[in-house]
Design an enzyme around this catalytic site. Structure first.
Site, short mmCIF file in Angstrom:
data_model
loop_
_atom_site.label_atom_id
_atom_site.label_comp_id
_atom_site.label_asym_id
_atom_site.label_seq_id
_atom_site.Cartn_x
_atom_site.Cartn_y
_atom_site.Cartn_z
N GLY A 11 0.83 -1.20 0.00
CA GLY A 11 0.00 0.00 0.00
C GLY A 11 0.86 1.25 0.00
O GLY A 11 2.09 1.17 0.16
N ASP A 12 0.21 2.39 -0.19
CA ASP A 12 0.91 3.68 -0.21
C ASP A 12 2.00 3.74 -1.28
O ASP A 12 3.04 4.36 -1.11
CB ASP A 12 1.52 4.01 1.17
CG ASP A 12 0.45 4.03 2.23
OD1 ASP A 12 -0.61 4.60 1.96
OD2 ASP A 12 0.66 3.46 3.31
N GLY A 16 -2.81 6.98 -5.62
CA GLY A 16 -3.65 8.18 -5.76
C GLY A 16 -3.11 9.11 -6.83
O GLY A 16 -3.83 9.54 -7.72
N ASN A 37 -10.27 3.46 5.24
CA ASN A 37 -9.12 3.01 6.02
C ASN A 37 -7.79 3.34 5.36
O ASN A 37 -6.75 3.08 5.91
CB ASN A 37 -9.20 1.49 6.27
CG ASN A 37 -9.50 0.70 5.03
OD1 ASN A 37 -10.14 1.20 4.11
ND2 ASN A 37 -9.08 -0.53 4.99
N GLY A 39 -5.53 6.23 2.70
CA GLY A 39 -5.56 7.59 2.20
C GLY A 39 -4.77 7.71 0.92
O GLY A 39 -3.67 7.20 0.82
N HIS A 40 -5.34 8.35 -0.05
CA HIS A 40 -4.61 8.70 -1.27
C HIS A 40 -4.29 10.18 -1.19
O HIS A 40 -5.17 10.99 -0.91
CB HIS A 40 -5.48 8.51 -2.51
CG HIS A 40 -5.68 7.09 -2.88
ND1 HIS A 40 -4.76 6.12 -2.64
CD2 HIS A 40 -6.69 6.49 -3.52
CE1 HIS A 40 -5.21 4.98 -3.11
NE2 HIS A 40 -6.39 5.17 -3.64
N THR A 41 -3.04 10.52 -1.46
CA THR A 41 -2.68 11.93 -1.48
C THR A 41 -2.52 12.35 -2.93
O THR A 41 -1.80 11.72 -3.69
CB THR A 41 -1.34 12.15 -0.75
OG1 THR A 41 -1.39 11.43 0.46
CG2 THR A 41 -1.11 13.62 -0.49
N ARG A 305 0.71 7.85 11.02
CA ARG A 305 1.66 6.90 11.61
C ARG A 305 2.95 6.84 10.77
O ARG A 305 2.87 6.81 9.55
CB ARG A 305 1.08 5.48 11.61
CG ARG A 305 0.07 5.25 12.70
CD ARG A 305 -0.29 3.77 12.80
NE ARG A 305 -1.22 3.37 11.73
CZ ARG A 305 -1.78 2.17 11.66
NH1 ARG A 305 -1.51 1.26 12.56
NH2 ARG A 305 -2.61 1.87 10.69
N PRO A 306 4.13 6.80 11.44
CA PRO A 306 5.37 6.62 10.65
C PRO A 306 5.31 5.25 9.96
O PRO A 306 4.94 4.26 10.60
CB PRO A 306 6.48 6.64 11.69
CG PRO A 306 5.86 6.92 13.00
CD PRO A 306 4.37 6.84 12.87
N VAL A 415 8.95 10.94 -10.41
CA VAL A 415 10.14 11.53 -9.78
C VAL A 415 9.78 12.71 -8.86
O VAL A 415 10.62 13.52 -8.51
CB VAL A 415 11.16 12.01 -10.85
CG1 VAL A 415 11.75 10.81 -11.58
CG2 VAL A 415 10.52 12.97 -11.85
P1 GDP Z 1 -1.44 5.71 -2.10
O1 GDP Z 1 -2.14 5.27 -0.86
O2 GDP Z 1 -0.88 4.55 -2.87
O3 GDP Z 1 -2.24 6.60 -2.95
O4 GDP Z 1 -0.15 6.54 -1.65
P2 GDP Z 1 -0.10 7.66 -0.52
O5 GDP Z 1 -0.74 8.88 -1.02
O6 GDP Z 1 -0.52 7.12 0.78
O7 GDP Z 1 1.48 7.87 -0.41
C1 GDP Z 1 2.22 8.32 -1.46
C2 GDP Z 1 2.95 9.58 -1.03
O8 GDP Z 1 4.05 9.81 -1.88
C3 GDP Z 1 2.13 10.86 -1.12
O9 GDP Z 1 2.51 11.71 -0.10
C4 GDP Z 1 2.50 11.43 -2.48
O10 GDP Z 1 2.36 12.84 -2.57
C5 GDP Z 1 3.95 11.04 -2.56
N1 GDP Z 1 4.44 10.76 -3.91
C6 GDP Z 1 3.79 10.12 -4.91
N2 GDP Z 1 4.60 9.99 -5.98
C7 GDP Z 1 5.80 10.54 -5.63
C8 GDP Z 1 7.06 10.67 -6.30
O11 GDP Z 1 7.26 10.26 -7.44
N3 GDP Z 1 8.07 11.27 -5.58
C9 GDP Z 1 7.90 11.74 -4.33
N4 GDP Z 1 8.94 12.30 -3.72
N5 GDP Z 1 6.74 11.63 -3.68
C10 GDP Z 1 5.70 11.03 -4.31
MG MG Z 2 -2.11 5.55 1.14
#
Ligand code: GDP
Ligand code: MG
Length: 426
Positions: A11-12, A16, A37, A39-41, A305-306, A415
């Protein structure tokens, strides 16, 4: 054209932002499993958004967003999420948001159950499941017990209210056994009135909508939340979510079991991260972990959470790719590795003195040690690269090596978190 976008890892992975990027090519974006449960950023020219329940296409005015029957919907949370987006100028109407009448409603008592059980587990065993405490496992259990309320019932509240007293009585048997205050029918009725009523206008048969859109030649994207290793069947049970996170489930969870996927795109991270409990073979500790965590800003979007971090894990990723039936990969967060002279990769696992390549059963994972190989890093800032030719040789070699080790084409590389911070490799 039916495309699914799924996570390959824990995950993460950056699903998103990839969905946000790719959704521009699609008419419809669907969520098909899970709840609030994860989060997509998403960062784009309109700001930074955290989406827990709404499909990522909601940020594009021309995209229709569907919340499918495989989802569990916390209606209070959804009302809040819609309001937060509206406050930032995002328009949400029944034209661009459609919620399946068959999706189930996460109730306040499900959230309570989740908390009670995690606390009990912590006290009794010292080993909680690492749940996000948002009621997801209990509501999926209720769904399979056929005790859940469905979004379609919001259109016929009288039927819902007829069922309510018995469901509350049944649920209170559990709540009392944990020594907590029982819930009341009145409180649950208020809950439906306050948070269910405003959502009723979005509720529809998403199967009918999606089939006619498909017949009319519209393209549909399915957006997964959580990665392959959190799948209820194929993941690291019990440290998984309670739903099917894999691509093959997408048409079912969206409302179109009659349709077949044309394409599965897997989102895979250039290193590893894992939030919560469970085996994480390639995990870094101490300074190594802190450096990578800081570089990747690895703190949960839903919980803060870290996240646990480690090098790229070939064994787990290859398994994830197979689970997702991925045709193409988007490799994310490559820039996070900018500051390394040498990059470690976990290429195999060591189990009882032998090297293994296949991802083992959860219990066996605890005995596995990472087998690490090292490749040269690029040790420079790649965040401004937009073409394959802009990337340093070592970065191209790293991408090519992961392609070879995972036997899957890496079509995109990101990137940076911004919408345009990516490179199309093919
Ligand atoms: P998801 O749950 O798969 O959608 O991912 P999250 O949003 O929980 O975590 C991905 C994090 O990495 C977010 O804070 C994004 O803004 C950041 N992110 C996504 N792609 C990149 C990237 O190519 N480089 C960097 N440095 N950050 C990224
Ligand atoms: Mg996430």
């Amino acid at each position: 054209m039916l495309t699914s976008i799924c996570g390959i890892n824990w995950g993460d992975e950056g699903k998103g932002r990839m969905v946000d990027l790719l959704s521009g090519k699609f008419d419809i974006v669907c969520r098909y499993q899970g709840g609030n449960n994860a989060g997509h950023t998403v960062k784009n020219e309109r700001g930074e958004f955290i989406l827990n329940l709404l499909p990522s296409g909601i940020l594009r005015p021309e995209v229709v967003n569907v919340m499918g029957c495989g989802m569990v919907i916390d209606i209070k949370h959804l009302c809040g999420e819609i309001q937060r987006l509206r406050d930032k100028g995002i328009e949400i109407t029944p034209d661009n948001l459609k919620i399946s009448d068959k999706a189930v409603i996460t109730m306040p008592y499900n959230v309570l159950q989740d908390i009670m059980e995690e606390d009990r587990l912590t006290k009794a065993t010292g080993k909680p499941y690492g749940s996000t405490r948002r009621g997801i496992a209990p509501i999926y259990a209720d769904k399979y017990m056929k005790k859940a309320f469905r979004m379609g019932e919001l259109l016929k509240p009288e039927l819902m209210y007829k069922r309510l007293p018995d469901i509350v009585a049944w649920k209170n048997m559990t709540i009392k056994a944990y020594g907590f205050e029982p819930v009341t029918v009145d409180a649950m009725t208020d809950y439906f009135e306050t948070y269910g009523k405003p959502l009723a206008k979005y509720v529809t048969d998403t199967g009918v909508f999606l089939n006619s859109a498909h017949d009319a030649g519209k393209s549909i994207m399915f957006e997964a939340q959580l990665g392959a290793l959190r799948d209820i069947d194929y993941g690291i049970v019990p440290y998984t979510s309670s739903s099917s996170t894999i691509a093959a489930y997408a048409p079912i969870g969206a409302g179109v079991p009659n349709l077949k996927l044309d394409q599965s795109i897997g989102i895979m991270k250039a290193y590893s991260s894992c939030v919560g409990e469970g085996p994480f073979t390639c995990e870094y500790f101490g300074e190594k972990a802190e450096k990578l965590r800081a570089a990747g800003h690895e703190y949960g979007a839903a919980t803060g959470r870290p996240r646990r971090v480690g090098p790229f894990d070939v064994v787990a990723s290859r398994y994830g790719i197979r689970c997702q039936g991925a045709d193409d990969i988007a490799l994310t967060k490559l820039d996070v590795l900018d500051d390394y002279e040498e990059i470690e990769i976990c290429t195999r696992y060591e189990l009882n003195g032998e090297l293994i390549d296949d991802f083992p059963f959860t219990d066996v994972l605890d005995e596995c040690k990472p087998y690490i190989e090292t490749v040269p890093g690029w040790h420079c800032d790649i965040s401004a690269c937009r073409k394959k030719e802009d990337l340093p040789r070592e970065a191209l070699d790293y991408i090519a090596l992961l392609e070879k080790l995972c036997s899957c084409r890496i079509k995109y590389v990101s990137v940076g978190p911004e919408r345009d911070a990516y490179i199309e490799i093919y």
